[in-house]
Design an enzyme around this catalytic site. Structure first.
Site, mmCIF file in Angstrom:
data_model
loop_
_atom_site.group_PDB
_atom_site.id
_atom_site.type_symbol
_atom_site.label_atom_id
_atom_site.label_comp_id
_atom_site.label_asym_id
_atom_site.label_seq_id
_atom_site.Cartn_x
_atom_site.Cartn_y
_atom_site.Cartn_z
ATOM 1 N N ARG A 66 -24.593 -25.421 10.034
ATOM 2 C CA ARG A 66 -23.858 -24.761 8.945
ATOM 3 C C ARG A 66 -22.523 -25.466 8.801
ATOM 4 O O ARG A 66 -21.723 -25.501 9.749
ATOM 5 C CB ARG A 66 -23.647 -23.280 9.245
ATOM 6 N N HIS A 93 -27.916 -23.198 0.228
ATOM 7 C CA HIS A 93 -28.278 -22.314 1.358
ATOM 8 C C HIS A 93 -29.813 -22.164 1.374
ATOM 9 O O HIS A 93 -30.354 -21.086 1.112
ATOM 10 C CB HIS A 93 -27.587 -20.953 1.187
ATOM 11 N N GLN A 96 -31.757 -19.326 3.323
ATOM 12 C CA GLN A 96 -31.658 -18.026 2.671
ATOM 13 C C GLN A 96 -32.689 -17.915 1.551
ATOM 14 O O GLN A 96 -33.292 -16.860 1.342
ATOM 15 C CB GLN A 96 -30.241 -17.829 2.114
ATOM 16 N N ASP A 189 -23.995 -12.580 -5.246
ATOM 17 C CA ASP A 189 -23.440 -13.000 -3.956
ATOM 18 C C ASP A 189 -21.922 -12.863 -4.062
ATOM 19 O O ASP A 189 -21.385 -12.674 -5.162
ATOM 20 C CB ASP A 189 -23.856 -14.451 -3.653
ATOM 21 N N CYS A 229 -27.625 -11.900 -0.320
ATOM 22 C CA CYS A 229 -27.836 -12.564 0.977
ATOM 23 C C CYS A 229 -26.994 -11.949 2.082
ATOM 24 O O CYS A 229 -27.295 -12.124 3.257
ATOM 25 C CB CYS A 229 -27.570 -14.056 0.850
ATOM 26 N N ARG A 257 -35.052 -13.583 7.087
ATOM 27 C CA ARG A 257 -34.454 -14.824 7.613
ATOM 28 C C ARG A 257 -35.195 -15.241 8.891
ATOM 29 O O ARG A 257 -35.487 -16.423 9.107
ATOM 30 C CB ARG A 257 -32.957 -14.625 7.919
#
Ligand code: CP
Ligand code: NVA
Length: 272
Positions: A66, A93, A96, A189, A229, A257
């Site tokens: 990440r 991402h 996700q 988001d 998310c 996930r």
């Protein structure tokens, strides 16, 4: 995983879901997670991504990272023999999106032909990932955002090229109501992604009309589901009555996930 293999999971930014789901998933597969915070490693200051990867590849089966810039991930992937997984960058991402598409399939059946609206920061990792992953799945994706927060032209170009082959479509617009008409899936988001904290006041002012509240949710299909998310800022990008209401599938989404990333690791390591 083949034998007691280790997977390195490196974090330049904070995380709850990604950290937990990779750690638990790697252990579930019989492997061992090696969680590294950049703050107390050599990466990010004293060592390049490719040098770090050349060291880790002698010890681990895969590297999950990440980070901020997408280019660091690409440099690492080019410079190593083991798979490198994007666990979120400023631009994308993808882990996700594997979980989100799984969640949509669980609740709505086949993905191709479904319509989805993303409201908020069109230039964010989540919106850009929805454009690419939605196109790949043959979905009709509408992104409603202020013009100055649009997805990168190159991402929209790539997504449209994919959509031409899958029968999906990608639309970018400013009007949230236009994006929401009758859609099967509503997504938002945070307005303030990690790394953008200095812009918070300006972003909150600009994104106000994109909040997913009950009134906007009513423009979607009555059977629409809501995804986020997480982490969420209730009262900003989403009203509590929506994220905590009956159309929200956020807890299935966060659980997925784990399942999606286990499948990803098996798929990558069987090929490696
Ligand atoms: N959705 C997500 O990636 O959450 P974390 O930042 O907690 O990992
Ligand atoms: N867009 C958010 C996602 C967090 C999981 C961020 O980058 O901070």
């Amino acid at each position: 995983l083949e034998g007691p293999e280790t997977v390195a999971v490196i974090f330049d930014k904070s995380s709850t879901r990604t950290r937990a789901s990779f750690a638990v998933g790697i252990a579930d597969l019989g492997g061992q997670p090696l969680i590294i915070s950049t703050a107390n490693s050599q990466l990010g200051g004293k060592e390049t991504p490719s040098d770090t990867a050349r060291v880790l590849e002698r010890m681990v089966a895969a590297i999950v990272w990440r980070t901020y810039g997408q280019e660091g991930l690409e440099e690492m992937a080019r410079g190593t023999t083991v798979p490198v997984v994007n666990a979120l960058s400023d631009d994308f991402h993808p882990c996700q999106l594997l979980a989100d598409l799984l969640t949509i399939r669980e609740h709505k059946g086949a993905l191709a032909g479904l319509s989805l609206a993303f409201l908020g920061d069109g230039g964010s990792n989540m919106a850009q990932s929805y454009a690419l992953a939605g196109a790949t799945a043959g979905m009709n994706v509408s992104i409603a955002c202020p013009a100055e927060f649009s997805p990168a032209a190159s991402v929209i170009g790539d997504a449209r090229a994919i959509a031409e082959k899958t029968g999906g479509s990608i639309h970018v617009m400013e009007d949230p109501a236009a994006a929401l008409q009758g859609v099967d899936v509503v997504v938002t988001d945070t307005w303030v992604s990690m790394g953008k904290e200095d812009e918070k006041a300006e972003r909150v002012a600009t994104f106000g009309r994109y909040q997913v509240d009950a009134e906007k949710m009513a423009l979607a299909s009555p059977e629409a589901i809501f995804l986020h998310c997480l982490p969420a800022d209730r009262g900003f990008e989403v009203a509590p009555e929506v994220i905590d209401g009956p159309q929200s599938v956020i807890w299935d989404e966060s659980e997925n996930r784990l399942h999606a990333q286990k499948a990803l690791l098996v798929w990558l390591l069987e090929r490696a």
